[in-house]
Design a protein around this motif. Structure first.
Motif, short mmCIF file in Angstrom:
data_model
loop_
_atom_site.label_atom_id
_atom_site.label_comp_id
_atom_site.label_asym_id
_atom_site.label_seq_id
_atom_site.Cartn_x
_atom_site.Cartn_y
_atom_site.Cartn_z
N CYS A 218 0.87 -1.17 0.00
CA CYS A 218 0.00 0.00 0.00
C CYS A 218 0.91 1.23 0.00
N HIS A 221 0.25 4.10 3.13
CA HIS A 221 -0.33 3.31 4.21
C HIS A 221 -0.45 4.08 5.52
N ASP A 222 -1.59 3.89 6.18
CA ASP A 222 -1.82 4.46 7.51
C ASP A 222 -2.06 3.30 8.48
N CYS A 226 -6.17 2.17 7.77
CA CYS A 226 -5.88 2.62 6.41
C CYS A 226 -7.13 2.52 5.53
N ASP A 228 -7.06 2.90 2.40
CA ASP A 228 -6.71 2.30 1.12
C ASP A 228 -6.73 0.78 1.16
N CYS A 229 -6.08 0.19 2.20
CA CYS A 229 -5.97 -1.27 2.20
C CYS A 229 -6.71 -1.90 3.38
ZN LIG Z 1 -2.81 0.78 3.56
#
Ligand SMILES: [Zn+2]
Ligand SMILES: [Zn+2]
Ligand SMILES: [Zn+2]
Length: 331
Positions: A218, A221-222, A226, A228-229
């Protein structure tokens, strides 16, 4: 998930036609007396004896059947594919497919519908420190945090039970009764690592066929959650069997612990990376070492992922290629 690598290899088309010999084999076993015969040979055989064949009289003693002629008929039906008779000795032995089948019956796979409701264990969540619980359902043993979202802080798992999954490993029902909930954590760790290691080494732990490995990562990334993922870790190694579709995923930080140079690195610092069911403290330490390893994507084309372990001021770096093979070690 738009930033995720899409280099996932395709699985070889699953064989769709059931072959005649498979149908015949299952038909042969669809009979209680025949399964009892296999079980009787299994129970009566002595693996360490010079002659581990089981005589007809021994089978007859163990199988509740009042017609010896008919019992012999069933035995003859199994002869060849599942059982073979040693001509020089006269005893019956199980062939490998019968041994695998009997082990599956004993393990209870697909036979007993066992379950374990979430049971708290003396093991804190590695991410938030809250109590964790073991649970079992449909052949999978779960370890889950009772407060945070575990390995999936960015996913909404309202309908997923258990909440806060940390690990989930296939586990045979026979093993459930043998361990306390605390020991189940150790046992599931051993089972999960054995299966992961086999896939990492290129062999499917379920069917022995070749396994492909690849990374998904990702870009933004967080780790706290996250969008996003949805995962705790931004980089995940995946493994999939080309034949049966078995899939496993892991942090490369944990995979590094399988490499001999990392085992030696920790050993040199007096840290054992041995995971045993009867040493839960050390298994916990090893699991946490894997979480502490730094994971970085250092190159995207070709993909290179570097895992760094540090201990007492010393570091070791493993470089993985796009197929999750270790291609460089620096210490
Ligand atoms: Zn992520
Ligand atoms: Zn937690
Ligand atoms: Zn497989």
């Amino acid at each position: 998930m738009s930033d995720l690598d899409s280099s996932e290899p395709t699985t070889r088309a699953t064989r769709t036609a059931v072959e005649d010999d498979a149908v015949e084999a299952f038909a042969l076993l669809g009979n209680q007396t025949r399964l009892e015969i296999l079980l009787a040979i299994w129970e009566a055989h002595d693996l360490l004896a010079d002659d581990n064949g089981v005589a007809f009289s021994q089978i007859r003693e163990r199988v509740a059947h009042d017609d010896p002629g008919n019992l012999r008929y069933h035995l003859q039906q199994l002869d060849g594919q599942f059982v073979h008779q040693r001509a020089e000795r006269g005893g019956y032995e199980l062939r490998v497919p019968a041994k695998q089948l009997i082990k599956a019956v004993i393990a209870g796979a697909g036979v007993h519908d066992e379950a374990l409701e979430p049971t708290e264990i003396d093991q804190d969540c590695p991410f938030c420190g809250a109590p964790t619980a073991m649970s079992y359902r449909e052949g999978t043993l779960f370890w889950a945090c009772q407060e945070c979202d575990g390995m999936t802080p960015g996913r909404d798992f309202a309908s997923f039970d258990p909440q806060g999954p940390l690990t989930g490993h296939p586990f045979d029902p026979a093993g459930l009764d043998e361990w306390s909930p605390e020991e189940l954590w150790g046992a599931s760790t051993v089972v999960g690592w054995r299966r992961l290691r086999s896939a990492f080494d290129g062999v499917c732990p379920s069917c022995s066929a070749p396994v492909d490995g690849w990374f998904e990562w990702c870009a933004d990334h967080d780790p706290a959650g996250c969008d996003d993922c949805g995962l705790r870790f931004g980089t995940t190694a995946h493994f999939r069997c080309r034949t049966c579709g078995h899939h496993d995923g892991a942090s490369p930080g944990h995979l590094a612990l399988f490499h001999p140079s990392v085992v030696a690195f920790y050993d040199d610092h007096g840290v054992s990376t041995r995971v045993r069911v009867d040493d839960v403290d050390n298994a916990t330490l090893v699991y946490e070492l894997g979480l502490e390893h730094e994971v970085r994507v250092v190159d995207e084309d070709p993909l290179r992922v570097v895992v760094t372990a540090s201990h007492d001021g010393e570091t070791i770096r493993l470089t993985f290629d796009e197929s999750v093979r270790v291609v460089d070690v620096a210490r």
